[in-house]
Design a protein around this motif. Structure first.
Motif, mmCIF file in Angstrom:
data_model
loop_
_atom_site.group_PDB
_atom_site.id
_atom_site.type_symbol
_atom_site.label_atom_id
_atom_site.label_comp_id
_atom_site.label_asym_id
_atom_site.label_seq_id
_atom_site.Cartn_x
_atom_site.Cartn_y
_atom_site.Cartn_z
ATOM 1 N N THR A 7 125.811 8.495 55.656
ATOM 2 C CA THR A 7 125.608 7.135 55.089
ATOM 3 C C THR A 7 126.295 6.265 55.512
ATOM 4 O O THR A 7 125.796 4.981 55.960
ATOM 5 C CB THR A 7 125.503 7.244 53.502
ATOM 6 O OG1 THR A 7 124.675 8.309 53.200
ATOM 7 C CG2 THR A 7 124.969 6.079 52.788
ATOM 8 N N MET B 176 127.736 11.764 52.764
ATOM 9 C CA MET B 176 128.139 10.432 52.573
ATOM 10 C C MET B 176 128.468 9.827 54.056
ATOM 11 O O MET B 176 128.512 8.677 54.125
ATOM 12 C CB MET B 176 129.214 10.583 51.436
ATOM 13 C CG MET B 176 128.650 10.571 50.100
ATOM 14 S SD MET B 176 127.246 9.586 49.580
ATOM 15 C CE MET B 176 128.107 8.084 49.502
ATOM 16 N N LEU C 9 119.894 9.786 50.511
ATOM 17 C CA LEU C 9 121.030 9.246 49.614
ATOM 18 C C LEU C 9 121.073 10.368 48.343
ATOM 19 O O LEU C 9 121.759 10.680 47.813
ATOM 20 C CB LEU C 9 120.852 7.826 49.143
ATOM 21 C CG LEU C 9 121.711 7.398 48.187
ATOM 22 C CD1 LEU C 9 123.140 7.480 48.703
ATOM 23 C CD2 LEU C 9 121.272 5.836 47.800
ATOM 24 N N ILE C 10 119.849 10.340 47.871
ATOM 25 C CA ILE C 10 119.750 11.394 46.746
ATOM 26 C C ILE C 10 120.156 12.676 47.149
ATOM 27 O O ILE C 10 120.803 13.468 46.173
ATOM 28 C CB ILE C 10 118.120 11.467 46.088
ATOM 29 C CG1 ILE C 10 118.344 12.020 44.569
ATOM 30 C CG2 ILE C 10 117.112 11.999 46.949
ATOM 31 C CD1 ILE C 10 118.923 10.968 43.648
ATOM 32 N N TYR C 11 119.853 13.183 48.319
ATOM 33 C CA TYR C 11 120.267 14.604 48.884
ATOM 34 C C TYR C 11 121.775 14.695 48.845
ATOM 35 O O TYR C 11 122.273 15.475 48.248
ATOM 36 C CB TYR C 11 120.001 14.529 50.494
ATOM 37 C CG TYR C 11 120.267 16.132 50.898
ATOM 38 C CD1 TYR C 11 119.048 16.829 51.166
ATOM 39 C CD2 TYR C 11 121.440 16.571 51.109
ATOM 40 C CE1 TYR C 11 119.081 18.157 51.634
ATOM 41 C CE2 TYR C 11 121.666 17.947 51.787
ATOM 42 C CZ TYR C 11 120.332 18.663 52.016
ATOM 43 O OH TYR C 11 120.819 20.005 52.718
ATOM 44 N N ALA C 12 122.432 13.661 48.928
ATOM 45 C CA ALA C 12 123.993 13.542 48.903
ATOM 46 C C ALA C 12 124.560 13.580 47.590
ATOM 47 O O ALA C 12 125.404 14.158 47.037
ATOM 48 C CB ALA C 12 124.676 12.359 49.742
ATOM 49 N N LEU C 13 123.659 12.752 46.703
ATOM 50 C CA LEU C 13 124.305 12.350 45.349
ATOM 51 C C LEU C 13 124.217 13.747 44.452
ATOM 52 O O LEU C 13 124.979 13.780 43.428
ATOM 53 C CB LEU C 13 123.374 11.245 44.782
ATOM 54 C CG LEU C 13 124.003 9.981 45.410
ATOM 55 C CD1 LEU C 13 123.184 8.718 44.574
ATOM 56 C CD2 LEU C 13 125.376 9.537 45.474
ATOM 57 N N VAL C 14 123.083 14.365 44.680
ATOM 58 C CA VAL C 14 122.827 15.585 43.892
ATOM 59 C C VAL C 14 123.873 16.847 44.098
ATOM 60 O O VAL C 14 124.009 17.641 43.167
ATOM 61 C CB VAL C 14 121.266 15.926 43.837
ATOM 62 C CG1 VAL C 14 120.482 14.874 43.289
ATOM 63 C CG2 VAL C 14 120.849 16.636 45.048
ATOM 64 N N GLN C 15 124.523 16.636 45.100
ATOM 65 C CA GLN C 15 125.127 17.991 45.800
ATOM 66 C C GLN C 15 126.380 18.603 44.516
ATOM 67 O O GLN C 15 126.240 19.636 44.168
ATOM 68 C CB GLN C 15 125.990 17.643 47.046
ATOM 69 C CG GLN C 15 125.056 17.339 48.094
ATOM 70 C CD GLN C 15 124.023 18.604 48.312
ATOM 71 O OE1 GLN C 15 124.510 19.779 48.286
ATOM 72 N NE2 GLN C 15 122.952 18.324 48.167
ATOM 73 N N PHE D 141 128.276 17.120 49.979
ATOM 74 C CA PHE D 141 128.169 15.723 49.431
ATOM 75 C C PHE D 141 128.837 14.988 50.562
ATOM 76 O O PHE D 141 128.366 13.827 50.949
ATOM 77 C CB PHE D 141 128.675 15.753 48.308
ATOM 78 C CG PHE D 141 129.350 14.567 47.621
ATOM 79 C CD1 PHE D 141 128.107 13.641 47.276
ATOM 80 C CD2 PHE D 141 130.353 13.827 47.863
ATOM 81 C CE1 PHE D 141 128.464 12.291 46.862
ATOM 82 C CE2 PHE D 141 130.677 12.744 46.980
ATOM 83 C CZ PHE D 141 129.655 11.907 46.658
#
Length: 402
Positions: free
Chosen positions: A356, A353, A62-68, A349
């Motif tokens: 997810t 997602m 999740l954090i991998y996606a959110l920081v993109q 991102f």
């Protein structure tokens, strides 16, 4: 019309930096799934349930996606090679901190930090590849870059299980940390003095202009929507592979790991064949064929063949997936020139997602509709995705092209 004849793969020359970029992707990808096989030991050491221990993987993804979006913007503002070096160094430090953790909360925090760092490597690596290689050769070059990451994904979980048996999960993290730091030094040395475009002035006006350029391109909405759907339909299936095998009486988790690894093997096969297949099929043909191949394998898995056939299906699915995904990556790299890292990070991102949302969608479908209808519906979506992408995605010069 006949496709233009291209030089054979042995004649296609790429800058030596491409190999360094592949190494960076390999090092970051090793960390993505490396703790999965040793989670039972993590649970035992901290006296927690395996479900709680598994939250590490969810938090990382999740954090991998959110920081993109932030990572891509920072790469365009401060320099891609510089940011990738910093992220690799941070990844190495985070893994070593995880090995030293005395509580599960400390380990979890270190994996969140590792997810932020890993999120700053792969999309930036794609942006660097696009900077170094002209569009005519870019899909093959991106294939080489992806080979490093796919090899890391393939070895990360399998090798960590073996290493964990000998020196434990903390030893796995120490080795990952050392590899991350070595990769950071290699990138810093390899790009010293490289002929890269100087980063633009660091201000928010540049950032706003980059987003404006990206979202003014008609390809953007199709490209990002497509990778979201890919993530849902393909990677959303992976958490259920072991359960499908259990239903067939195959209780070995090692077998489930082998079946899932077939997808990465198919991805590596793509990197070896793309330079020959692309001139034959063309970009549109690659997207249509890729979507069709994935759909056929989803249909085959729906009817529950034995694990050996499932491995073959996953291999073919990996090959087909990267046929369409590689084309989408090239289109994403051409959404903007000045904000290329931002465009690639937004691409990543939406892709993550999709990964997810995918398991939730599959879980809902399996519970309410059953296995066969759910997988066949996903197969139909992939067929349509290939056809729609081939029709709607067209070569378009970004508005900031010079």
């Amino acid at each position: 019309m006949h496709q233009p004849v291209t030089r054979p793969p042995s004649d296609q020359k790429f800058p030596p930096a491409i190999n360094i970029i592949a190494l960076a992707g390999f090092s970051a990808a090793l960390s993505t799934r490396a703790l999965d096989p040793v989670l039972p030991h993590v649970a035992d050491d901290f006296a927690i349930s395996i479900t709680t221990a598994a939250s590490i993987a969810a938090g990382f993804a999740l954090i991998y996606a959110l920081v993109q979006p932030a990572i891509g913007a920072a790469a365009d503002l401060f320099g891609k090679a510089r940011l990738m070096t910093a992220c690799l160094a941070l990844l190495g430090v985070a893994c070593i901190l995880g090995a030293l953790a005395t509580s599960f909360s400390g380990l979890f925090a270190s994996r969140i930090l590792a997810g932020i760092a890993a999120g700053g490597v792969f999309p930036v690596a794609l942006g660097l590849t696009a900077d170094l290689v002209a569009p005519a050769k870019r899909q093959v070059a991106i294939g080489r870059t992806m080979a490093g990451s796919m090899t890391g994904n393939l070895l990360g979980s399998s090798a960590s299980g073996i290493i964990g048996d000998f020196i434990g999960w903390r030893g796995v993290l120490v080795i990952l940390g050392a590899l991350g730091l070595i990769a950071a030094v290699a990138v810093a040395a390899g790009f010293r003095g490289a002929a890269l475009t100087a980063p633009p002035k660091t201000d928010f006006k540049t950032l706003r202009q980059g987003y404006r350029t990206i979202f003014s391109n008609p390809n953007t909405r199709f490209c990002y929507s497509a990778v979201f759907v890919e993530g849902c339909c393909v990677f959303g299936l992976f958490p259920f592979i072991a359960a499908f095998l259990f239903d067939l009486g195959e209780k070995s988790l090692s077998i489930a790991g082998i079946v899932i690894a077939g997808f990465a093997v198919g991805g590596l096969l793509y990197t070896l064949t793309v330079s020959r297949v692309l001139p034959w099929l063309g970009v549109k043909g690659m997207m249509i064929a890729g979507g069709g191949i994935v759909a056929l394998q989803l249909g085959a898995l729906a009817f529950g063949p034995g694990w050996k056939l499932q491995f073959a299906s996953m291999l073919a699915m990996g090959w087909g997936f990267y046929m369409i995904h590689g084309c989408l990556q090239v289109f994403a790299s051409e959404l903007s020139i000045g904000a290329r890292a931002t465009a690639m990070s937004l691409h990543s991102f939406f892709f993550f997602m999709g990964q997810t949302v995918g398991p939730l969608a599959y879980g809902f479908g399996l519970h309410h509709g059953g296995k066969v209808p759910t997988l066949l519906a996903s197969a139909a979506i992939m067929v349509m995705l290939g056809l729609v992408c081939a029709r709607l995605l067209k070569p378009r010069a970004p508005s900031d092209a010079r």
